[in-house]
Design an enzyme around this catalytic site. Structure first.
Site, PDB file in Angstrom:
ATOM      1  N   HIS A 162       0.763  -1.270   0.079  1.00 18.48           N
ATOM      2  CA  HIS A 162       0.098  -0.151  -0.013  1.00 18.48           C
ATOM      3  C   HIS A 162       0.915   1.274   0.074  1.00 18.48           C
ATOM      4  CE1 HIS A 162      -3.179   2.632   0.684  1.00 18.48           C
ATOM      5  NE2 HIS A 162      -3.749   2.391   1.810  1.00 18.48           N
ATOM      6  N   ASP A 188       2.638   5.902  -6.885  1.00 18.42           N
ATOM      7  CA  ASP A 188       4.033   5.590  -6.127  1.00 18.42           C
ATOM      8  C   ASP A 188       5.039   5.771  -7.154  1.00 18.42           C
ATOM      9  OD1 ASP A 188       2.167   3.540  -3.951  1.00 18.42           O
ATOM     10  OD2 ASP A 188       2.714   5.678  -3.607  1.00 18.42           O
ATOM     11  N   HIS A 208      -2.227  -2.315  -9.512  1.00 16.79           N
ATOM     12  CA  HIS A 208      -3.310  -1.834  -8.518  1.00 16.79           C
ATOM     13  C   HIS A 208      -4.398  -2.680  -8.371  1.00 16.79           C
ATOM     14  CE1 HIS A 208      -5.931   1.247  -7.057  1.00 16.79           C
ATOM     15  NE2 HIS A 208      -4.735   1.904  -6.795  1.00 16.79           N
TER      16      HIS A 208
HETATM   17  C1  SDX Z   1      -1.550   2.070  -3.527  1.00 19.58           C
HETATM   18  O1  SDX Z   1      -6.131   0.739  -3.302  1.00 19.58           O
HETATM   19  C2  SDX Z   1      -5.732   1.749  -3.445  1.00 19.58           C
HETATM   20  O2  SDX Z   1      -6.409   2.832  -4.179  1.00 19.58           O
HETATM   21  C3  SDX Z   1      -4.328   2.095  -3.199  1.00 19.58           C
HETATM   22  C4  SDX Z   1      -3.651   3.394  -3.495  1.00 19.58           C
HETATM   23  C5  SDX Z   1      -4.141   4.694  -2.742  1.00 19.58           C
HETATM   24  O3  SDX Z   1      -4.099   5.970  -3.517  1.00 19.58           O
HETATM   25  O4  SDX Z   1      -4.732   4.509  -1.612  1.00 19.58           O
HETATM   26  O5  SDX Z   1      -3.757   3.602  -4.986  1.00 19.58           O
HETATM   27  C6  SDX Z   1      -2.146   3.579  -3.297  1.00 19.58           C
HETATM   28  O6  SDX Z   1      -1.337   1.291  -2.558  1.00 19.58           O
HETATM   29  C7  SDX Z   1      -0.993   1.859  -4.637  1.00 19.58           C
HETATM   30  C8  SDX Z   1      -0.369   0.211  -4.746  1.00 19.58           C
HETATM   31  C9  SDX Z   1       0.997   0.474  -4.273  1.00 19.58           C
HETATM   32  N1  SDX Z   1       1.509  -0.747  -4.077  1.00 19.58           N
HETATM   33  C10 SDX Z   1       2.625  -1.287  -4.885  1.00 19.58           C
HETATM   34  O7  SDX Z   1       3.006  -0.779  -5.857  1.00 19.58           O
HETATM   35  C11 SDX Z   1       3.049  -2.786  -4.521  1.00 19.58           C
HETATM   36  C12 SDX Z   1       3.278  -3.615  -5.750  1.00 19.58           C
HETATM   37  N2  SDX Z   1       1.891  -3.956  -6.394  1.00 19.58           N
HETATM   38  C13 SDX Z   1       1.484  -5.287  -6.074  1.00 19.58           C
HETATM   39  O8  SDX Z   1       1.610  -5.760  -4.785  1.00 19.58           O
HETATM   40  C14 SDX Z   1      -0.100  -5.344  -6.376  1.00 19.58           C
HETATM   41  O9  SDX Z   1      -0.290  -4.819  -7.903  1.00 19.58           O
HETATM   42  C15 SDX Z   1      -1.298  -4.798  -5.655  1.00 19.58           C
HETATM   43  C16 SDX Z   1      -0.937  -5.281  -4.290  1.00 19.58           C
HETATM   44  C17 SDX Z   1      -1.361  -3.332  -5.552  1.00 19.58           C
HETATM   45  C18 SDX Z   1      -2.626  -4.961  -6.305  1.00 19.58           C
HETATM   46  O10 SDX Z   1      -2.385  -6.577  -6.216  1.00 19.58           O
HETATM   47  P1  SDX Z   1      -3.898  -7.273  -6.631  1.00 19.58           P
HETATM   48  O11 SDX Z   1      -4.981  -6.513  -7.464  1.00 19.58           O
HETATM   49  O12 SDX Z   1      -4.370  -7.904  -5.321  1.00 19.58           O
HETATM   50  O13 SDX Z   1      -3.487  -8.365  -7.578  1.00 19.58           O
HETATM   51  P2  SDX Z   1      -2.513  -9.319  -7.327  1.00 19.58           P
HETATM   52  O14 SDX Z   1      -1.358  -9.204  -6.421  1.00 19.58           O
HETATM   53  O15 SDX Z   1      -3.248 -10.618  -7.193  1.00 19.58           O
HETATM   54  O16 SDX Z   1      -1.788  -9.592  -8.782  1.00 19.58           O
HETATM   55  C19 SDX Z   1      -2.427 -10.324  -9.871  1.00 19.58           C
HETATM   56  C20 SDX Z   1      -1.219 -10.804 -10.636  1.00 19.58           C
HETATM   57  C21 SDX Z   1      -0.208 -11.704  -9.691  1.00 19.58           C
HETATM   58  O17 SDX Z   1       0.626 -12.789 -10.562  1.00 19.58           O
HETATM   59  P3  SDX Z   1       0.067 -14.286 -10.287  1.00 19.58           P
HETATM   60  O18 SDX Z   1       0.293 -14.465  -8.970  1.00 19.58           O
HETATM   61  O19 SDX Z   1      -1.676 -14.422 -10.302  1.00 19.58           O
HETATM   62  O20 SDX Z   1       0.904 -14.974 -11.328  1.00 19.58           O
HETATM   63  O21 SDX Z   1      -0.325  -9.801 -11.231  1.00 19.58           O
HETATM   64  C22 SDX Z   1       0.950  -9.737 -10.427  1.00 19.58           C
HETATM   65  C23 SDX Z   1       0.720 -10.898  -9.038  1.00 19.58           C
HETATM   66  O22 SDX Z   1       1.967 -11.507  -8.689  1.00 19.58           O
HETATM   67  N3  SDX Z   1       1.370  -8.470 -10.155  1.00 19.58           N
HETATM   68  C24 SDX Z   1       2.644  -8.319  -9.669  1.00 19.58           C
HETATM   69  C25 SDX Z   1       2.610  -6.882  -9.482  1.00 19.58           C
HETATM   70  N4  SDX Z   1       1.386  -6.501  -9.458  1.00 19.58           N
HETATM   71  C26 SDX Z   1       0.707  -7.476  -9.565  1.00 19.58           C
HETATM   72  N5  SDX Z   1       3.807  -8.853 -10.085  1.00 19.58           N
HETATM   73  C27 SDX Z   1       4.709  -8.254  -9.958  1.00 19.58           C
HETATM   74  N6  SDX Z   1       5.028  -6.866  -9.408  1.00 19.58           N
HETATM   75  C28 SDX Z   1       3.927  -6.100  -9.237  1.00 19.58           C
HETATM   76  N7  SDX Z   1       3.909  -4.980  -8.880  1.00 19.58           N
END
Ligand code: SDX
Length: 385
Positions: free
Chosen positions: A228, A318, A267
């Protein structure tokens, strides 16, 4: 209950209405009280957006002047908060400092309210508490960075607006208008984003009729997580690891082979790019030009194009904000506290909205533990027979 009925992470689940912001992944847009966020970032001081989130309308000149006057009266780092921060090890994470400071402010403000039912406060009291935290956080964040650098606190100036004063207290010099504008835009972009994890945390706490300070303290804990808010700090750690644009491919090969999450990308709601990124990228570009640092963009662009090309996962807010804050001179550890200083406006707007139309937030769970079993030799007494 089948696995398909479990919505892990509440993904895709709509749990309530909100009139504060609209996140629309289909049009890749974000509205604050109906206004597109990029229009607000291009035209408004952050104080006016705070007012908009709390009241639902942009302030008149008189209303903005009143909010600015109140904010300026409350900017000072108070002795009790400074003493509380000074009790923490200087190596403590700044998000722990911020969480502690909010707790101290809340404990002092609520001292003497004996009946827990009264701590929830009236709408007027909670607006006042919201402004108190909005005004206090810049000095807390600025002092945290200066303390880690062995520098004394810099007193607030009431002749500077919110963004300029925040930079003054952090660096002890007046920032260039280009830098002030980029920083102001970042605060507006970080201010609000519907039911993200930290905001929903605040609403869960508010739904128990606990007080606003307790809800904000919980939200700070949620925002610290690298999935997050902690991601903006993590983006810089990644840039430091990679070093230069020519090392992106090798680094990414290794990171993906180890199934690492690449911070700053992806996201839960936006799946074709974060609506805020173009505005924050423009702010980054203005800083790159101001500081004459084209090398920053070389690494930024190389990692983005390679990761998007390979995984089709786009940058979130971010990703551009990390290098922007680095150029301005904020320590990497200060980045997520900056997110707190902005998001305090959205959190408190949601806390007040939850209070205005409350229902205790308590979802169900599907039990998949051991079948019922009993303690050997237990003899039920009359109460439980
Ligand atoms: C913020 O919600 C909000 O509005 C938050 C925010 C706000 O203003 O409040 O926008 C602020 O928190 C932005 C997000 C910041 N976080 C990051 O940058 C951390 C990296 N991102 C990931 O951890 C991920 O993208 C999430 C947690 C943000 C979202 O993940 P989801 O929607 O739960 O999706 P997921 O993790 O299940 O990913 C789906 C697939 C997965 O692959 P598989 O396991 O199915 O093979 O996509 C991959 C994930 O591994 N994936 C990533 C990735 N993001 C998704 N793989 C590598 N790097 C990434 N960044």
């Amino acid at each position: 209950m089948t696995d398909t009925e479990i919505k892990k992470g509440l993904a895709g689940v709509t749990v309530d209405y909100t009139a504060i912001s609209k996140v629309n992944p289909d049009t890749n847009s974000l509205l604050y009280r109906g206004y597109p966020v990029h229009e607000l970032a291009a035209t408004q001081p952050f104080e006016a957006v705070a007012y908009l989130l709390w009241h639902g309308e942009l302030p008149s000149e008189t209303q903005l002047a009143q909010l600015r006057a109140t904010e300026r009266e409350r900017r000072a780092l108070t002795d009790d908060v400074k003493a509380a921060i000074d009790l923490l090890p200087v190596e403590a994470h700044p998000m722990d400092e911020v969480r502690t400071a909010v707790s101290v402010i809340g404990a002092a403000d609520l001292a003497g309210i004996g009946n827990v039912m009264d701590a929830v406060g009236t709408p007027e009291e909670n607006l006042d508490r919201s402004i108190r935290l909005f005004a206090a956080l810049p000095a807390i964040v600025a002092y945290g960075q200066r303390r880690r650098r062995g520098q004394d606190a810099v007193a607030a100036r009431d002749d500077l607006d919110y963004a300029a004063n925040f930079l003054w207290m952090t660096f002890g010099e007046e920032a260039d208008p280009v830098v002030v504008d980029a920083f102001n835009r970042s605060m507006i972009l970080y201010a609000e984003h519907s039911f993200n994890a930290s905001t929903f945390t605040a609403r869960v706490i508010a739904s128990t009729l606990s007080d606003l300070y307790s809800a904000v303290t919980g939200a700070v804990g949620a925002l610290k997580g690298p999935l997050h808010g902690g991601a903006n700090e993590a983006v810089l750690h990644i840039f430091d690891e990679i070093g230069s644009a020519d090392r992106v491919t090798t680094w990414l090969d290794d990171a993906l082979a180890r199934k690492r999450k690449i911070m700053g990308f992806g996201h839960r709601v936006y799946k074709r790019g974060d609506s805020r990124v173009p505005t924050m990228k423009a702010a980054l570009d203005s800083l790159v030009a101001h500081y004459d640092r084209p090398d920053v963009l070389a690494l930024y662009d190389a990692l983005e194009s390679e990761f998007v090309g390979r995984k089709g996962i786009y940058p979130n807010l971010d990703y551009p904000s990390g290098p922007a804050y680095n150029l301005i001179g904020f320590d990497t550890l200060t980045f997520t506290p900056l997110f707190v200083a902005a998001r305090i406006t959205g959190w408190t707007a949601h806390i007040m909205e939850q209070q205005a139309s409350n229902a205790l937030i308590r979802p169900l769970s599907a039990y998949n533990g051991s079948d019922e079993r009993h303690i050997e030799g237990y003899v039920p007494d009359s109460a439980t027979a």
